[in-house]
Design a protein around this motif. Structure first.
Motif, short mmCIF file in Angstrom:
data_model
loop_
_atom_site.label_atom_id
_atom_site.label_comp_id
_atom_site.label_asym_id
_atom_site.label_seq_id
_atom_site.Cartn_x
_atom_site.Cartn_y
_atom_site.Cartn_z
N UNK A 113 0.86 -1.19 0.00
CA UNK A 113 0.00 0.00 0.00
C UNK A 113 0.89 1.24 0.00
N UNK A 114 0.54 2.20 -0.85
CA UNK A 114 1.30 3.46 -0.85
C UNK A 114 0.35 4.66 -0.93
N UNK A 115 0.73 5.73 -0.18
CA UNK A 115 0.14 7.06 -0.32
C UNK A 115 -1.32 7.15 0.05
N UNK A 131 14.56 7.55 -0.79
CA UNK A 131 14.00 7.66 -2.13
C UNK A 131 12.58 7.11 -2.13
N UNK A 132 11.62 7.97 -2.39
CA UNK A 132 10.24 7.53 -2.49
C UNK A 132 9.44 8.58 -3.24
N UNK A 133 8.27 8.23 -3.78
CA UNK A 133 7.47 9.21 -4.50
C UNK A 133 6.99 10.32 -3.57
N UNK A 164 12.91 5.74 -9.41
CA UNK A 164 12.25 6.76 -10.22
C UNK A 164 12.48 6.45 -11.70
N UNK A 165 11.40 6.12 -12.43
CA UNK A 165 11.52 5.86 -13.86
C UNK A 165 10.70 6.85 -14.66
N UNK A 166 10.57 8.07 -14.11
CA UNK A 166 9.89 9.16 -14.81
C UNK A 166 10.53 9.33 -16.19
N UNK A 167 9.79 9.76 -17.21
CA UNK A 167 8.60 10.59 -17.22
C UNK A 167 7.32 9.82 -17.51
N UNK A 168 6.23 10.59 -17.67
CA UNK A 168 4.96 10.02 -18.04
C UNK A 168 4.21 10.92 -19.01
#
Length: 428
Positions: A278-280, A316-318, A362-366
């Motif tokens: 579970x996140x956020x 490191x986290x969103x 982190x595998x941005x972008x979107x």
């Protein structure tokens, strides 16, 4: 000379990581400039791909105009030089385009038997709740409205749906059309027909999450809202036709060391470790965004009490968010999340939670920033696909995007950047 170059490269790479993780944009840009000057070394470029234009990994600018249905197979990287991932616009291009009128707060599943996406409900451009069922043929890339026979659930938003592989059906629960509901319906993917399974024991819920627990053969709900209050309880709906409690509800709530109540979070089932991640989310009681990561470990046997454990990911986290999407990527053993809404507005960053290492990458972008979109994972093509969403434009998004993660990623380098200990030290 080569040794000196390597030392110089290592020093500035470390400096870049330090500033990246502390969020000092001015120093990030300076370190990035130095690394660009010393050449396009592969590892350096991978590090640069984590720096979204020297402005962090979150796109908080005003969203661009939504993608049209005529931009199929268009690559969208978002930042120059990114080689970790890219997005492909898979919006259907057949003219006239037949698209679901609902674009926000829909329910979405992947049907592996017919290799298609099945969509239920959600809101159209006029913010009306619908109860239509649509299917996207992933081989032909075309949408089709399904002709449903018999009674059907009322239109709603903020409900959850899962795929039930045991009986080849879609399971729908909760949602709202003014007030939170406890409606529970099964949609037979073969006939196609709805069957109402609602009873007084079903929890009243909206803005919650649902996963299919393949070991326990059940749908598991977590959190959400009961009209006004955010919740931390866990409920299971038995989907095993051979079980004496088939299609019955069971309360699995744990009161010891549990996460705070939340709504609009994301969750996925980690089948290899028999746990729910579970996140956020959003705490409606305190009006706060949430950024923590938790794991709920299911018990053996499944009808006994499980336990929670918070996963520490401070390095490191969103960023905090609600209204994101999250799916389990079985090929990479990742839990991938995209988009949502946070303290700085609409988001379009992409993060992968590595379930082997318990850390975020982190595998941005979107694509364009958005919230209230939906996603599925296509195991045949090993890809995440997102549909729709909202960014307070003239209408909803009705586009379809595919995330392509590049093969042969230097995971050890990414793990170190995310704060992971070396394998030897971790095992001591």
């Amino acid at each position: 000379m080569e040794l000196a170059f390597r030392r110089f490269l290592k020093m500035h790479t470390s400096i870049l990581f330090e500033h990246l993780l502390t969020g000092n944009n001015e120093k990030i840009c300076a370190a990035t400039t130095i690394l660009k000057m010393i050449g396009a070394h592969l590892r350096v470029m991978l590090l640069l791909s984590l720096v979204a234009g020297c402005a962090g990994s979150v796109n908080t600018q005003a969203p661009m105009k939504q993608a049209t249905a005529n931009s199929s197979a268009t690559a969208h990287t978002g930042i120059s030089g990114n080689i970790l991932s890219q997005w492909i616009d898979r919006s259907p291009t057949i003219n006239p385009v037949s698209l679901p009128p609902a674009g926000e707060d829909c329910g979405l599943i992947y049907d592996p038997v017919q290799h298609r996406i099945v969509l239920f409900g959600g809101k159209n451009d006029q913010n009306e709740n619908l109860n239509e069922v649509w299917a996207l043929d992933l081989a032909k890339n075309t949408w089709r409205k399904l002709a449903v026979e018999g009674e059907a659930p009322p239109g709603s938003e903020d409900h959850v749906v899962i795929y039930d592989p045991l009986s080849y059906r879609l399971i729908l629960h909760g949602g709202e059309k003014g007030k939170s509901t406890n409606k529970t319906w099964a949609f037979d993917l073969k006939t196609p027909r709805w069957r109402n399974m609602t009873d007084s024991t079903a929890p009243v819920r909206e803005d919650h999450t649902a996963i299919f627990d393949s070991r326990g053969k059940r749908m598991v709900l977590f959190g959400g809202r009961d009209n006004d209050f955010t919740l931390f309880d866990i409920w299971a709906f038995d989907l095993d036709p051979q079980s004496p409690t088939f299609e019955k509800w069971q309360d699995l709530t744990v009161f010891d060391q549990h996460p705070m109540g939340r709504a609009d979070h994301v969750a996925a089932y980690d089948s290899l470790r028999n746990r729910m991640i579970v996140y956020g989310g959003w705490d409606n009681d305190s009006n706060e965004y949430i950024e923590d990561t938790w794991a709920f470990y299911f018990a053996e046997p499944p009808d006994t009490a499980g336990h929670w454990r918070q996963i520490k990911t401070s390095k490191s986290h969103p960023p905090k968010r609600r209204h994101a999407v999250g799916v389990y990527d079985s090929a990479r053993d990742w839990f991938i999340i995209f988009g949502g809404y946070g303290e700085k507005g609409f988001l379009n960053d992409v993060w992968a939670f590595d379930l082997k290492e318990d850390l975020w990458i982190n595998i941005t972008p979107g694509p364009q920033p958005r919230m209230d979109h939906q996603a599925i994972y296509d195991p045949r093509s090993q890809r995440l696909m997102i549909y729709g969403g909202d960014a307070l434009l003239e209408g909803k998004f009705h586009d379809l995007w595919e995330l392509q993660v590049q093969p042969d990623l230097p995971l050890e380098l990414l793990y170190r950047g995310a704060g992971a200990k070396p394998k030897a030290a971790a095992n001591e």
